[in-house]
Design an enzyme around this catalytic site. Structure first.
Site, PDB file in Angstrom:
ATOM      1  N   TRP A   1      -2.078  -4.231  -1.862  1.00  0.00           N
ATOM      2  CA  TRP A   1      -0.754  -4.025  -2.470  1.00  0.00           C
ATOM      3  C   TRP A   1       0.251  -3.447  -1.492  1.00  0.00           C
ATOM      4  CZ3 TRP A   1       0.280  -7.044  -6.130  1.00  0.00           C
ATOM      5  CH2 TRP A   1      -0.689  -7.404  -7.079  1.00  0.00           C
TER       6      TRP A   1
ATOM      7  N   ASP B   1       3.940   3.681  -4.468  1.00  0.00           N
ATOM      8  CA  ASP B   1       3.579   2.737  -5.533  1.00  0.00           C
ATOM      9  C   ASP B   1       2.334   3.306  -6.211  1.00  0.00           C
ATOM     10  OD1 ASP B   1       2.596   0.749  -7.145  1.00  0.00           O
ATOM     11  OD2 ASP B   1       2.288  -0.723  -5.535  1.00  0.00           O
TER      12      ASP B   1
ATOM     13  N   LYS C   1      -1.541  -0.737 -16.003  1.00  0.00           N
ATOM     14  CA  LYS C   1      -2.821  -0.228 -15.536  1.00  0.00           C
ATOM     15  C   LYS C   1      -3.171   1.032 -16.317  1.00  0.00           C
ATOM     16  CE  LYS C   1      -2.337  -3.460 -12.424  1.00  0.00           C
ATOM     17  NZ  LYS C   1      -1.877  -3.353 -11.062  1.00  0.00           N
TER      18      LYS C   1
END
Ligand SMILES: *Cc1c(COP(=O)(O)O)cnc(C)c1O
Length: 360
Positions: free
Chosen positions: A101, A171, A195
């Site tokens: 990511w 993030d 999530k």
């Protein structure tokens, strides 16, 4: 009742109590005679929910007045681009790459600003963090971007780097709300909801207010964090249902004892699963440096990958779902977000031991 223990990495499990409340309020939310999906985001009921949710989040995380809280859309991926659009202000930005990511974030940011890779653990296959001494930080960078929990590789930073006066942008899509944080150390935090927070469609941002003024005049209003902040995230229609469910999750977290209590549970859940993997005599393995192992996402491989499909079929039959690993790393992955209970982890650990006995 056929509800399974759901180890999906995202969209992921929500607490049963929250889903039951959503069910109960589906036809008549808050005396409105309609579901939350069917009423105006400018109505009194929605505005009250929005204000309460922000207050609950502020109390959970200890967010002070220096930081604005935004409830936006676009997924984390859109904000890979929107963050530099708002706060890079012509300078270059440093990115620390500790997994898939972070690499995506740097790649997409490079479409709108100049990106420097300040550190990367790609060489080691993202099985640990770059050593602190190997970070080549630029003192003039607009910000340093980190991914505190790499959802696919299962690598988590259990501390924060010292970046001096350069703001940290994080993030936190797969770890926000898993434990207490010192918000004052961050310039900007963003996290997609699906999530560890709520349903997809919502992205939470926590932004130091002085960074809001960095947006260039040429940036269109809809992309501007300062405008969204001024309108309390009601500049246009927000993701009303996701926001509402996330607000119920914030309430639920408070009832559970807050983030200190969640941190204890999350650490205990992860410790139980890593112990089962490490104690399996090599039948299962997790290759992440123990100091950087994630509490939230635990990838593991079977010694014999030929057994992967049998493992998945048998675990699903035992009521344990969402265990297939990401295609980038293969094998299995168990995600242990806030909604996963210790009982669920116990069932997984028992299943794994039984499976290893039968197939070892
Ligand atoms: C899931 C995830 C993303 C991508 O989120 P989208 O909402 O699908 O754009 C980004 N970063 C991390 C750390 C993630 O876990």
């Amino acid at each position: 009742m056929t509800r399974a223990f759901n180890f999906s990495a995202g969209p992921a499990a929500l607490p049963d109590a929250v889903l039951e409340r959503v069910r109960d309020e589906m036809l008549d939310w808050n005396g409105t005679g309609a579901s939350v999906m069917e009423v105006s985001h400018r109505g009194a009921a929605f505005e009250a929910m929005a204000a309460q949710s922000e207050q609950d989040l502020r109390e959970l995380l200890g967010i002070g007045d220096d930081h604005a809280v935004l409830f936006l859309q676009g997924g984390a991926t859109q904000h890979f681009v929107q963050v530099p659009m708002n706060i890079a202000h012509g300078a270059s930005a440093d990115y620390v790459i500790t997994g898939h990511w972070g690499a995506r974030a740097a790649k997409l940011a490079s479409q709108v600003c100049s990106v420097r890779i300040a550190a990367s653990s790609a060489q080691g296959g993202f099985r640990g963090l770059p050593a602190a001494g190997d970070w080549q930080l630029d003192r003039n960078a607009a910000y340093v971007h980190i991914t505190p929990n790499e959802t696919i590789h299962g690598v988590e930073m259990h501390g924060l780097p010292d970046t001096g006066a350069v703001p940290i942008v994080a993030d936190m899509s797969s770890t926000l709300l898993s434990r207490p944080l010192d918000i004052s150390r961050y310039g900007l935090i963003y996290a997609c909801a699906q999530k560890n927070i709520g349903p997809s469609g919502l992205v939470l941002l926590i932004v130091r207010r002085d960074l809001l003024s960095r947006a260039p005049d040429s940036l269109p209003e809809i992309f501007r964090y300062d405008r969204h902040a001024a309108q309390r995230s009601l500049l246009n229609t927000p993701a009303t249902f996701s926001w509402y469910v996330s607000a119920l999750v914030f309430r639920w977290l408070r009832e559970q004892g807050g983030l200190q209590a969640m941190a204890q549970r999350n650490q205990a859940k992860a410790a139980a699963l890593y112990a089962a993997i490490d104690g399996s005599g090599g039948f299962y393995r997790n290759e992440v440096d123990p100091a950087a192992r994630s509490w939230m996402n635990v990838p593991f491989q079977l010694r014999d990958p030929g057994l992967d499909s049998t493992f998945l079929a048998e675990s699903a039959a035992a009521g344990l779902i969402g265990l297939k690993g990401h295609r980038v790393v293969g094998g299995m992955r168990a995600s242990l977000y806030n909604a996963m209970t210790m009982a669920g982890v116990g069932q997984l650990v028992d299943f794994m031991a039984d499976f290893a006995r039968r197939h070892g």
